[in-house]
Write a protein that holds these residues in place. Structure first.
Motif, PDB file in Angstrom:
ATOM      1  N   MET A   1       0.840  -1.201   0.000  1.00  0.00           N
ATOM      2  CA  MET A   1       0.000   0.000   0.000  1.00  0.00           C
ATOM      3  C   MET A   1       0.873   1.249   0.000  1.00  0.00           C
ATOM      4  O   MET A   1       1.959   1.263   0.577  1.00  0.00           O
ATOM      5  CB  MET A   1      -0.900   0.039   1.235  1.00  0.00           C
ATOM      6  CG  MET A   1      -2.136  -0.756   1.118  1.00  0.00           C
ATOM      7  SD  MET A   1      -3.304  -0.271   2.437  1.00  0.00           S
ATOM      8  CE  MET A   1      -4.600  -1.402   2.097  1.00  0.00           C
ATOM      9  N   LYS A   2       0.368   2.265  -0.635  1.00  0.00           N
ATOM     10  CA  LYS A   2       1.039   3.562  -0.614  1.00  0.00           C
ATOM     11  C   LYS A   2       0.785   4.217   0.737  1.00  0.00           C
ATOM     12  O   LYS A   2      -0.204   3.911   1.417  1.00  0.00           O
ATOM     13  CB  LYS A   2       0.498   4.447  -1.735  1.00  0.00           C
ATOM     14  CG  LYS A   2       0.798   3.911  -3.109  1.00  0.00           C
ATOM     15  CD  LYS A   2       0.202   4.796  -4.174  1.00  0.00           C
ATOM     16  CE  LYS A   2       0.471   4.187  -5.542  1.00  0.00           C
ATOM     17  NZ  LYS A   2      -0.209   4.915  -6.600  1.00  0.00           N
ATOM     18  N   ILE A   3       1.643   5.144   1.089  1.00  0.00           N
ATOM     19  CA  ILE A   3       1.536   5.818   2.380  1.00  0.00           C
ATOM     20  C   ILE A   3       0.194   6.532   2.520  1.00  0.00           C
ATOM     21  O   ILE A   3      -0.426   6.480   3.585  1.00  0.00           O
ATOM     22  CB  ILE A   3       2.729   6.774   2.590  1.00  0.00           C
ATOM     23  CG1 ILE A   3       3.989   5.926   2.805  1.00  0.00           C
ATOM     24  CG2 ILE A   3       2.492   7.712   3.760  1.00  0.00           C
ATOM     25  CD1 ILE A   3       5.278   6.678   2.908  1.00  0.00           C
ATOM     26  N   ILE A   4      -0.289   7.138   1.455  1.00  0.00           N
ATOM     27  CA  ILE A   4      -1.577   7.835   1.520  1.00  0.00           C
ATOM     28  C   ILE A   4      -2.710   6.855   1.833  1.00  0.00           C
ATOM     29  O   ILE A   4      -3.622   7.166   2.600  1.00  0.00           O
ATOM     30  CB  ILE A   4      -1.869   8.636   0.218  1.00  0.00           C
ATOM     31  CG1 ILE A   4      -3.137   9.478   0.362  1.00  0.00           C
ATOM     32  CG2 ILE A   4      -1.962   7.730  -0.981  1.00  0.00           C
ATOM     33  CD1 ILE A   4      -2.982  10.646   1.290  1.00  0.00           C
ATOM     34  N   ASP A   5      -2.645   5.649   1.260  1.00  0.00           N
ATOM     35  CA  ASP A   5      -3.678   4.649   1.527  1.00  0.00           C
ATOM     36  C   ASP A   5      -3.587   4.125   2.961  1.00  0.00           C
ATOM     37  O   ASP A   5      -4.608   3.885   3.612  1.00  0.00           O
ATOM     38  CB  ASP A   5      -3.585   3.497   0.530  1.00  0.00           C
ATOM     39  CG  ASP A   5      -3.929   3.929  -0.886  1.00  0.00           C
ATOM     40  OD1 ASP A   5      -4.779   4.827  -1.045  1.00  0.00           O
ATOM     41  OD2 ASP A   5      -3.343   3.377  -1.837  1.00  0.00           O
ATOM     42  N   ILE A   6      -2.364   3.959   3.448  1.00  0.00           N
ATOM     43  CA  ILE A   6      -2.178   3.527   4.839  1.00  0.00           C
ATOM     44  C   ILE A   6      -2.737   4.597   5.777  1.00  0.00           C
ATOM     45  O   ILE A   6      -3.388   4.288   6.774  1.00  0.00           O
ATOM     46  CB  ILE A   6      -0.685   3.255   5.145  1.00  0.00           C
ATOM     47  CG1 ILE A   6      -0.178   2.104   4.281  1.00  0.00           C
ATOM     48  CG2 ILE A   6      -0.484   2.942   6.627  1.00  0.00           C
ATOM     49  CD1 ILE A   6       1.332   1.924   4.311  1.00  0.00           C
ATOM     50  N   ALA A   7      -2.508   5.845   5.428  1.00  0.00           N
ATOM     51  CA  ALA A   7      -3.030   6.949   6.240  1.00  0.00           C
ATOM     52  C   ALA A   7      -4.559   6.901   6.299  1.00  0.00           C
ATOM     53  O   ALA A   7      -5.155   7.163   7.349  1.00  0.00           O
ATOM     54  CB  ALA A   7      -2.551   8.287   5.676  1.00  0.00           C
ATOM     55  N   ILE A   8      -5.193   6.541   5.204  1.00  0.00           N
ATOM     56  CA  ILE A   8      -6.650   6.435   5.178  1.00  0.00           C
ATOM     57  C   ILE A   8      -7.102   5.273   6.053  1.00  0.00           C
ATOM     58  O   ILE A   8      -8.036   5.404   6.848  1.00  0.00           O
ATOM     59  CB  ILE A   8      -7.164   6.280   3.726  1.00  0.00           C
ATOM     60  CG1 ILE A   8      -6.933   7.579   2.944  1.00  0.00           C
ATOM     61  CG2 ILE A   8      -8.640   5.898   3.711  1.00  0.00           C
ATOM     62  CD1 ILE A   8      -7.134   7.448   1.445  1.00  0.00           C
ATOM     63  N   VAL A   9      -6.433   4.125   5.907  1.00  0.00           N
ATOM     64  CA  VAL A   9      -6.804   2.954   6.707  1.00  0.00           C
ATOM     65  C   VAL A   9      -6.667   3.252   8.192  1.00  0.00           C
ATOM     66  O   VAL A   9      -7.551   2.943   8.991  1.00  0.00           O
ATOM     67  CB  VAL A   9      -5.930   1.722   6.326  1.00  0.00           C
ATOM     68  CG1 VAL A   9      -6.104   0.602   7.335  1.00  0.00           C
ATOM     69  CG2 VAL A   9      -6.281   1.237   4.928  1.00  0.00           C
ATOM     70  N   MET A  10      -5.555   3.879   8.570  1.00  0.00           N
ATOM     71  CA  MET A  10      -5.271   4.107   9.986  1.00  0.00           C
ATOM     72  C   MET A  10      -5.861   5.416  10.513  1.00  0.00           C
ATOM     73  O   MET A  10      -5.798   5.691  11.707  1.00  0.00           O
ATOM     74  CB  MET A  10      -3.757   4.103  10.214  1.00  0.00           C
ATOM     75  CG  MET A  10      -3.108   2.770   9.923  1.00  0.00           C
ATOM     76  SD  MET A  10      -1.318   2.760  10.201  1.00  0.00           S
ATOM     77  CE  MET A  10      -1.302   2.831  12.008  1.00  0.00           C
ATOM     78  N   ARG A  11      -6.406   6.228   9.605  1.00  0.00           N
ATOM     79  CA  ARG A  11      -6.932   7.551   9.970  1.00  0.00           C
ATOM     80  C   ARG A  11      -5.892   8.387  10.704  1.00  0.00           C
ATOM     81  O   ARG A  11      -6.126   8.942  11.774  1.00  0.00           O
ATOM     82  CB  ARG A  11      -8.200   7.433  10.808  1.00  0.00           C
ATOM     83  CG  ARG A  11      -9.375   6.961  10.014  1.00  0.00           C
ATOM     84  CD  ARG A  11     -10.660   7.167  10.755  1.00  0.00           C
ATOM     85  NE  ARG A  11     -11.746   6.729   9.895  1.00  0.00           N
ATOM     86  CZ  ARG A  11     -12.910   6.342  10.336  1.00  0.00           C
ATOM     87  NH1 ARG A  11     -13.159   6.349  11.612  1.00  0.00           N
ATOM     88  NH2 ARG A  11     -13.840   5.959   9.508  1.00  0.00           N
ATOM     89  N   LYS A  12      -4.727   8.453  10.075  1.00  0.00           N
ATOM     90  CA  LYS A  12      -3.602   9.215  10.600  1.00  0.00           C
ATOM     91  C   LYS A  12      -3.047  10.072   9.466  1.00  0.00           C
ATOM     92  O   LYS A  12      -3.165   9.716   8.297  1.00  0.00           O
ATOM     93  CB  LYS A  12      -2.481   8.289  11.099  1.00  0.00           C
ATOM     94  CG  LYS A  12      -2.897   7.280  12.143  1.00  0.00           C
ATOM     95  CD  LYS A  12      -3.038   7.899  13.488  1.00  0.00           C
ATOM     96  CE  LYS A  12      -3.366   6.825  14.515  1.00  0.00           C
ATOM     97  NZ  LYS A  12      -3.660   7.341  15.808  1.00  0.00           N
ATOM     98  N   PRO A  13      -2.395  11.191   9.793  1.00  0.00           N
ATOM     99  CA  PRO A  13      -1.745  11.985   8.741  1.00  0.00           C
ATOM    100  C   PRO A  13      -0.597  11.188   8.097  1.00  0.00           C
ATOM    101  O   PRO A  13      -0.005  10.308   8.734  1.00  0.00           O
ATOM    102  CB  PRO A  13      -1.184  13.197   9.495  1.00  0.00           C
ATOM    103  CG  PRO A  13      -1.914  13.239  10.795  1.00  0.00           C
ATOM    104  CD  PRO A  13      -2.321  11.832  11.104  1.00  0.00           C
ATOM    105  N   THR A  14      -0.264  11.520   6.860  1.00  0.00           N
ATOM    106  CA  THR A  14       0.797  10.793   6.163  1.00  0.00           C
ATOM    107  C   THR A  14       2.133  10.923   6.895  1.00  0.00           C
ATOM    108  O   THR A  14       2.918   9.969   6.916  1.00  0.00           O
ATOM    109  CB  THR A  14       0.955  11.264   4.705  1.00  0.00           C
ATOM    110  OG1 THR A  14       1.176  12.671   4.690  1.00  0.00           O
ATOM    111  CG2 THR A  14      -0.268  10.909   3.878  1.00  0.00           C
TER     112      THR A  14
END
Length: 159
Positions: free
Chosen positions: A125-138
């Motif tokens: 996963m790209k960092i932006i997608d991980i940020a969405i999954v985890m609901r955290k800033p990139t």
């Protein structure tokens, strides 16, 4: 999205989803399978609310991550040592111990670091997608990845 399209996308993600949950559950296969089923059910019940501007996998992994967090909050259960889980597993599912070394290495990492590492390296996963999954800033995700890598280096160096 149609029901048939949803089922097609869900089937495509099942193997990766189970690997992700298995790693989060430190190799506890029954727990990971339960969470995968729960995730699939929750996704099915809300697939009409899926917004197609996001990747399906990102949406699904967000549901899985939330299910894992909810499960851990609701229940306080003893974790099964990785060796015990591997010992009792049958041979009907070839390749499931493929990530045995990873489970061992990430055991004990903070959950946020573990999640970021698993999504980045196992699911590509790209960092932006991980940020969405985890609901955290990139930036926070990048920090989790960096700290997680450092913790793994230290742990592997000690071994």
């Amino acid at each position: 999205m149609t029901r048939d399209r949803f089922i097609q996308l869900l089937e495509k993600e099942q193997e990766g989803l189970l690997k992700f949950l298995l790693a989060l559950c430190d190799g506890n296969h029954p727990e990971a399978e339960d969470l995968a089923q729960e995730t699939s059910l929750k996704a099915y019940l809300s697939y009409r609310g899926y917004v197609e501007r996001f990747k399906f996998s990102t949406w699904l992994y967000r549901i899985a991550y939330n299910s894992f967090i909810d499960h851990r909050r609701k229940k306080s259960f003893p974790t099964v040592p990785l060796e015990a889980g591997i010992h009792i597993e049958s041979t009907e599912r070839p390749g499931r111990n493929e990530f045995e070394g990873l489970y061992s290495a990430i055991e004990g990492l903070p959950l946020d670091e573990k999640t970021a590492l698993l999504l980045f390296y196992m699911e590509d996963m790209k960092i932006i997608d991980i940020a969405i999954v985890m609901r955290k800033p990139t930036g926070t995700v990048k920090s989790y990845l960096s700290r997680g890598r450092n913790h793994l280096k230290e742990k592997l160096k000690d071994e």
